[in-house]
Design a protein around this motif. Structure first.
Motif, PDB file in Angstrom:
ATOM      1  N   CYS A 112       5.795   1.406   6.416  1.00  0.00           N
ATOM      2  CA  CYS A 112       6.996   0.658   7.431  1.00  0.00           C
ATOM      3  C   CYS A 112       8.107   0.261   6.417  1.00  0.00           C
ATOM      4  CB  CYS A 112       6.446  -0.145   8.186  1.00  0.00           C
ATOM      5  SG  CYS A 112       5.376   0.288   9.494  1.00  0.00           S
ATOM      6  N   SER A 113       7.680  -0.216   5.133  1.00  0.00           N
ATOM      7  CA  SER A 113       8.885  -0.520   4.146  1.00  0.00           C
ATOM      8  C   SER A 113       9.274   0.657   3.430  1.00  0.00           C
ATOM      9  CB  SER A 113       7.964  -1.577   3.068  1.00  0.00           C
ATOM     10  OG  SER A 113       7.183  -2.378   3.837  1.00  0.00           O
ATOM     11  N   HIS A 252      12.948  -4.028   9.891  1.00  0.00           N
ATOM     12  CA  HIS A 252      12.042  -3.232  10.375  1.00  0.00           C
ATOM     13  C   HIS A 252      11.814  -3.628  12.023  1.00  0.00           C
ATOM     14  CE1 HIS A 252       8.688  -0.726  11.127  1.00  0.00           C
ATOM     15  NE2 HIS A 252       7.905  -1.663  10.978  1.00  0.00           N
ATOM     16  N   GLN A 253      11.898  -2.553  12.681  1.00  0.00           N
ATOM     17  CA  GLN A 253      11.653  -2.615  14.209  1.00  0.00           C
ATOM     18  C   GLN A 253      10.108  -2.230  14.705  1.00  0.00           C
ATOM     19  OE1 GLN A 253      14.729  -3.225  16.183  1.00  0.00           O
ATOM     20  NE2 GLN A 253      15.622  -3.393  14.199  1.00  0.00           N
ATOM     21  N   ASN A 282       8.012   1.265  17.187  1.00  0.00           N
ATOM     22  CA  ASN A 282       8.055   1.131  15.781  1.00  0.00           C
ATOM     23  C   ASN A 282       7.704   2.715  14.955  1.00  0.00           C
ATOM     24  OD1 ASN A 282       7.128   0.863  13.120  1.00  0.00           O
ATOM     25  ND2 ASN A 282       5.377  -0.506  13.468  1.00  0.00           N
ATOM     26  N   SER A 284       8.168   3.095  11.913  1.00  0.00           N
ATOM     27  CA  SER A 284       7.711   2.986  10.602  1.00  0.00           C
ATOM     28  C   SER A 284       8.988   3.191   9.734  1.00  0.00           C
ATOM     29  CB  SER A 284       6.477   4.061  10.235  1.00  0.00           C
ATOM     30  OG  SER A 284       5.933   3.929   8.876  1.00  0.00           O
ATOM     31  N   SER A 287      12.425   3.379  10.912  1.00  0.00           N
ATOM     32  CA  SER A 287      13.089   2.245  11.768  1.00  0.00           C
ATOM     33  C   SER A 287      14.196   1.543  11.344  1.00  0.00           C
ATOM     34  CB  SER A 287      11.949   1.329  12.177  1.00  0.00           C
ATOM     35  OG  SER A 287      11.966   0.187  11.419  1.00  0.00           O
ATOM     36  N   VAL A 288      14.324   1.315   9.723  1.00  0.00           N
ATOM     37  CA  VAL A 288      15.419   0.478   9.324  1.00  0.00           C
ATOM     38  C   VAL A 288      16.591   1.692   9.277  1.00  0.00           C
ATOM     39  CG1 VAL A 288      16.417  -0.570   7.135  1.00  0.00           C
ATOM     40  CG2 VAL A 288      14.178  -1.235   8.139  1.00  0.00           C
ATOM     41  N   ALA A 311      11.780  -5.401   5.699  1.00  0.00           N
ATOM     42  CA  ALA A 311      10.471  -4.671   6.283  1.00  0.00           C
ATOM     43  C   ALA A 311       9.214  -5.290   5.728  1.00  0.00           C
ATOM     44  CB  ALA A 311      10.728  -3.195   6.209  1.00  0.00           C
ATOM     45  N   GLY A 313       5.168  -3.808   5.972  1.00  0.00           N
ATOM     46  CA  GLY A 313       4.166  -2.683   6.704  1.00  0.00           C
ATOM     47  C   GLY A 313       2.772  -2.554   5.705  1.00  0.00           C
ATOM     48  N   TRP A 318       6.102  -5.152   1.407  1.00  0.00           N
ATOM     49  CA  TRP A 318       7.488  -5.755   2.087  1.00  0.00           C
ATOM     50  C   TRP A 318       8.538  -5.760   1.137  1.00  0.00           C
ATOM     51  CZ3 TRP A 318       2.865  -8.324   0.458  1.00  0.00           C
ATOM     52  CH2 TRP A 318       3.235  -9.578  -0.347  1.00  0.00           C
TER      53      TRP A 318
END
Ligand code: UT7
Length: 325
Positions: A112-113, A252-253, A282, A284, A287-288, A311, A313, A318
């Protein structure tokens, strides 16, 4: 000499799935998902769709808005953990889909980051003087990695891609700094064992649980809040920017409750935080940049505004980027 984002773009798969539809497939409710996560709907891949195509669509939008021809790009960096192959990289497939050849293209795998990491890498290479124009993409399809019978993860993820075009220029505007962190000690808070085994929501064959995403949600929740607060403070401190001068955080959502908790700890009101987790879930690494594209479109970002991306993840990883727009 720094690097500046000159345009953004986004794209999603065609299929939109609401919480109500998921509640018909598994033991969950719209109320639980909305109140525990803020998510109301998400877009998910169907069989026959390609995430590379979706990333190419987001990239073409960003290129067109930037007035940059694909042939002018010097490199492609993609934050993703969703390549269809162990190798070649997603970025190599995207390069080919955009009709390009020979320019370097590579993935940054930070879950996710991924986009925050990719942007930091892109900015560093541009500062080093290597490239003039870069395409930076965040693309993921974690819905293809969940067990659709596991309500604790299946309701959370959506798929999509976001893209930005960056140019190297002598200006006070652009990426002021980035900070990245990881902690492999926490690898088992969020992982998927075998990313080669993929199924879409409409597939007949159900994924066996051993191959699906595993997450220790509540533990990850607490670390996500702490780490995103900490990295946001540090990246601002390092750039000597008081937090109150930040015009907008584009986080990050993953979960509205995480986003709100981080904003509260940073002392920033809701007007300074962009959220769209309700419509995407989400996504991942996507998202940003998807949120950034929507924030630009909604005119929540203006020239010279101080913008922070952050973010957290799987990895755990992060990070944060501080940008003067
Ligand atoms: O993108 C990378 C970063 N990701 C994150 O940071 C995610 C962090 N974690 C979270 O967002 C949250 O922990 C979750 C949304 C995953 C879970 O929310 P929670 O408030 O921590 O719930 P929980 O896991 O503690 O579960 C509470 C209850 C449990 O029932 P009992 O044991 O209290 O009876 C679960 O079985 O909610 C139940 N539950 C559900 N109920 C209905 C879990 N998932 C669902 C569901 N529908 N989908």
């Amino acid at each position: 000499m720094g690097s500046r984002i000159v345009a953004t773009g986004r794209a999603t798969p065609r299929t939109r799935v609401t919480n109500h539809e998921l509640a018909r497939r598994m033991d969950t409710t719209d109320e639980w998902v909305r109140t525990r996560t803020g998510i109301e709907q998400r877009y998910v891949m169907s069989s026959g769709e390609s995430l590379v195509d979706i990333a190419a669509e987001a990239s073409r939008t960003a290129l067109q808005r930037a007035g940059v021809a694909a042939s002018q790009l010097d490199a492609i960096v993609v934050g993703t953990v969703s390549s269809d192959f162990g190798f070649p990289s997603f970025a190599c497939q995207l390069q080919h889909r955009l009709g390009l050849d020979t320019i370097p293209a590579f993935d940054v795998a930070a879950a996710c980051s991924g986009f925050v990491y990719a942007l930091s890498v892109a900015d560093s290479t541009m500062r080093a003087g290597d490239y003039e124009r870069l395409l930076v993409v965040g693309a993921d399809a974690l819905s293809t990695m969940v067990d659709w019978n596991d309500r604790s993860t299946a309701v959370l993820f959506g798929d999509g891609a976001g893209a930005v075009v960056m140019v190297r220029e002598p200006s006070d505007r652009g990426v002021l700094g980035s900070l990245l962190r990881s902690s492999g000690a926490y690898w088992d808070l969020l992982y998927v064992r075998n990313r080669g085994v993929r199924t879409t929501i409409d597939a007949e064959a159900r994924r066996v649980n051993e191959d699906a995403i595993r997450m220790k949600g509540p533990e990850l929740f607490k670390i996500a809040v702490r780490s995103m607060e900490d990295i946001s403070r540090k990246v601002a401190e390092r750039a000597a920017v008081p937090l109150e001068e930040i015009a907008l955080i584009v986080p990050h959502q993953a979960n509205l409750r995480i986003i709100n908790a981080v904003a509260e700890r940073l002392g920033l009101g809701a007007d300074k935080v962009f959220t769209n987790v309700n419509r995407y879930g989400n996504t991942s690494a996507a998202s940003v940049p998807i949120a950034l594209d929507e924030a630009v479109e909604a005119r929540r970002i203006h020239d010279n505004d101080l913008i922070m991306l952050n973010a957290c993840g799987g990895g755990l990883t992060w990070g944060a980027n501080l940008i003067r727009w």
